[in-house]
Design an enzyme around this catalytic site. Structure first.
Site, PDB file in Angstrom:
ATOM      1  N   HIS A  46      38.184  43.476  41.053  1.00 11.55           N
ATOM      2  CA  HIS A  46      38.769  43.319  42.616  1.00 11.55           C
ATOM      3  C   HIS A  46      39.203  42.086  42.967  1.00 11.55           C
ATOM      4  CE1 HIS A  46      35.072  40.636  42.238  1.00 11.55           C
ATOM      5  NE2 HIS A  46      34.419  41.446  41.989  1.00 11.55           N
TER       6      HIS A  46
ATOM      7  N   HIS B 236      38.125  38.746  41.034  1.00 12.61           N
ATOM      8  CA  HIS B 236      38.689  38.478  39.592  1.00 12.61           C
ATOM      9  C   HIS B 236      39.978  37.934  39.979  1.00 12.61           C
ATOM     10  CE1 HIS B 236      35.496  41.829  39.045  1.00 12.61           C
ATOM     11  NE2 HIS B 236      35.089  40.909  38.250  1.00 12.61           N
TER      12      HIS B 236
ATOM     13  N   GLN C 255      23.413  40.492  28.523  1.00 17.83           N
ATOM     14  CA  GLN C 255      22.888  39.671  30.089  1.00 17.83           C
ATOM     15  C   GLN C 255      22.018  40.789  30.964  1.00 17.83           C
ATOM     16  OE1 GLN C 255      27.287  38.890  30.846  1.00 17.83           O
ATOM     17  NE2 GLN C 255      26.602  39.298  32.821  1.00 17.83           N
TER      18      GLN C 255
ATOM     19  N   GLY D  62      34.183  32.183  39.152  1.00 18.51           N
ATOM     20  CA  GLY D  62      34.029  32.155  40.453  1.00 18.51           C
ATOM     21  C   GLY D  62      32.723  31.352  40.998  1.00 18.51           C
TER      22      GLY D  62
ATOM     23  N   ASP E  48      28.866  33.421  41.466  1.00 18.65           N
ATOM     24  CA  ASP E  48      28.033  33.047  40.609  1.00 18.65           C
ATOM     25  C   ASP E  48      27.675  31.729  40.500  1.00 18.65           C
ATOM     26  OD1 ASP E  48      27.498  36.360  39.628  1.00 18.65           O
ATOM     27  OD2 ASP E  48      29.675  35.720  39.638  1.00 18.65           O
TER      28      ASP E  48
ATOM     29  N   SER F  13      32.238  42.215  45.266  1.00 19.79           N
ATOM     30  CA  SER F  13      31.402  42.268  43.873  1.00 19.79           C
ATOM     31  C   SER F  13      31.690  43.653  43.766  1.00 19.79           C
ATOM     32  CB  SER F  13      30.080  42.068  44.230  1.00 19.79           C
ATOM     33  OG  SER F  13      29.089  42.646  43.278  1.00 19.79           O
TER      34      SER F  13
ATOM     35  N   ARG G  17      29.368  45.370  42.255  1.00 21.70           N
ATOM     36  CA  ARG G  17      28.427  46.160  42.537  1.00 21.70           C
ATOM     37  C   ARG G  17      28.327  46.852  43.808  1.00 21.70           C
ATOM     38  NH1 ARG G  17      25.479  42.579  38.803  1.00 21.70           N
ATOM     39  NH2 ARG G  17      24.607  43.842  36.867  1.00 21.70           N
TER      40      ARG G  17
HETATM   41  P1  AMP Z   1      31.926  39.726  36.706  1.00 19.84           P
HETATM   42  O1  AMP Z   1      32.879  40.437  36.380  1.00 19.84           O
HETATM   43  O2  AMP Z   1      31.045  40.208  37.853  1.00 19.84           O
HETATM   44  O3  AMP Z   1      31.118  39.328  35.531  1.00 19.84           O
HETATM   45  O4  AMP Z   1      32.517  38.509  37.321  1.00 19.84           O
HETATM   46  C1  AMP Z   1      33.630  37.547  36.335  1.00 19.84           C
HETATM   47  C2  AMP Z   1      34.057  36.401  37.226  1.00 19.84           C
HETATM   48  O5  AMP Z   1      34.497  36.835  38.606  1.00 19.84           O
HETATM   49  C3  AMP Z   1      32.984  35.462  37.451  1.00 19.84           C
HETATM   50  O6  AMP Z   1      33.257  34.206  37.023  1.00 19.84           O
HETATM   51  C4  AMP Z   1      32.522  35.881  38.867  1.00 19.84           C
HETATM   52  O7  AMP Z   1      31.702  34.466  39.704  1.00 19.84           O
HETATM   53  C5  AMP Z   1      33.938  35.965  39.309  1.00 19.84           C
HETATM   54  N1  AMP Z   1      33.876  36.590  40.838  1.00 19.84           N
HETATM   55  C6  AMP Z   1      33.004  37.682  40.910  1.00 19.84           C
HETATM   56  N2  AMP Z   1      33.070  37.972  42.365  1.00 19.84           N
HETATM   57  C7  AMP Z   1      33.844  36.969  42.812  1.00 19.84           C
HETATM   58  C8  AMP Z   1      34.318  36.749  44.359  1.00 19.84           C
HETATM   59  N3  AMP Z   1      33.889  37.518  45.287  1.00 19.84           N
HETATM   60  N4  AMP Z   1      34.920  35.545  44.541  1.00 19.84           N
HETATM   61  C9  AMP Z   1      35.159  34.824  43.658  1.00 19.84           C
HETATM   62  N5  AMP Z   1      35.026  34.955  42.075  1.00 19.84           N
HETATM   63  C10 AMP Z   1      34.043  36.261  41.927  1.00 19.84           C
END
Ligand code: AMP
Length: 288
Positions: A41, A44, A68, A154, A157, A192, A194
């Site tokens: 999204h 990312h 995880q 990001g 998190d 997100s 989710r």
């Molecule tokens: P994930 O796919 O959820 O493991 O996230 C991958 C990376 O994208 C992680 O470093 C997250 O912190 C970052 N990320 C997820 N959502 C956001 C957001 N809304 N804004 C900035 N970074 C994000």
């Protein structure tokens, strides 16, 4: 030719990954890594953009990391739209996407883990006891596999990026960690993967997370000094929305994650709640 026009490589195996990246390194090009679990999204893609502006070659990893997830979490139903993810990477100018299999990442007999003690037990760690061990282990593996110059995470998190910074410092990992701003939808909801799980009504309730952080910011600006009262108000704000069960609403030191009683120059407010069956987190860095 712009980066967007160049062919993007999709790699599934370690040997090919190492070979491709060795060639990039031999060219003297700086490698940027963006680790993700896919279902990409705008959050990312903001990391990809940051990587493109700072490095010469952007590698994205897409891997839904089983270690995880807790036993009753959403590992099997986590979205895996690989075709649209690859298309999004192509359009964003990514150079290489690594999509390893779970079997290759965790072969039979896998028994080595990276754990950041202390920090990993707080906040998210209290509700997801094995989560961060899985995160730091997979990030260390991805760092070993890609040997990036810079890795992009990001602030969405918050605790995760803090742990990864600590891991790199403690274990002398030669990777620069960048922490990028939270991307939000127009109404304030932090983007997100989710969020896909939310019904329209749940999505409205989910807004209470960012609204509670806004409330904390507003009240601090107006001179509130009782942080326990403020955290209570954040919790009540979320609980006033239908279907929201709060895991925590807290204001902590940005480095130690220790709970604060009174305001200090740098603080971070963090919230976690279940909205229906979907667990969401959000946070906000605040200055006094
Ligand atoms: P994930 O796919 O959820 O493991 O996230 C991958 C990376 O994208 C992680 O470093 C997250 O912190 C970052 N990320 C997820 N959502 C956001 C957001 N809304 N804004 C900035 N970074 C994000």
């Amino acid at each position: 030719m712009s980066a967007v026009d160049q062919a993007m490589t999709v790699v599934e195996r370690e040997a090919e990954l190492r070979e491709r990246l060795a060639a990039v390194r031999a060219d003297g090009r700086k490698i940027g890594l963006v680790p993700t679990m896919g279902a990409l999204h705008s959050g990312h893609l903001s990391l990809v953009e940051a990587a493109r502006s700072e490095t010469d070659f952007v590698a994205v990893t897409i891997f839904v990391n089983p270690t995880q997830f807790g036993p009753n979490e959403d590992y099997t139903r986590y979205p895996r739209p690989i075709d649209s993810d690859l298309q999004a990477c192509r359009e964003a100018g990514v150079d290489l996407v690594f999509v390893p299999s779970a079997e290759a990442m965790y072969p039979p007999g896998f028994s080595s883990f990276v754990e950041v003690e202390g920090l990993s037990a707080r906040l998210e760690g209290e509700h997801r006891p094995t989560h961060f061990r899985g995160v730091t282990t997979v990030v260390m593996k991805l760092f070993q596999l890609t040997q990036p110059d810079v890795a992009f995470f990001g602030l969405k998190d918050y605790q995760q990026q803090l742990l990864i910074r600590r891991m790199c410092r403690d274990l002398n990992v030669p990777v620069e960690v960048r922490s990028c701003p939270i991307v939000r939808d127009e109404d304030g909801l932090a983007v997100s993967s989710r969020n896909e799980y939310l019904s329209a009504a749940e999505r409205r309730s989910a807004l209470s997370l960012s609204q509670s952080l806004q409330l904390a910011e507003d009240r601090l600006r107006r001179g509130e000094t009782d942080l326990a009262e403020l955290c209570g108000a954040m919790r009540r704000q979320m609980e006033a929305s239908p279907g929201v069960a709060v895991d925590y609403a807290t204001i902590v030191d940005p480095e130690t994650l220790q709970k604060l009683d009174s305001p200090q120059p740098q603080m971070v407010a963090l919230v976690a709640a279940r909205v229906g069956n979907t667990r969401l987190i959000d946070n906000r860095l605040m200055t006094r």
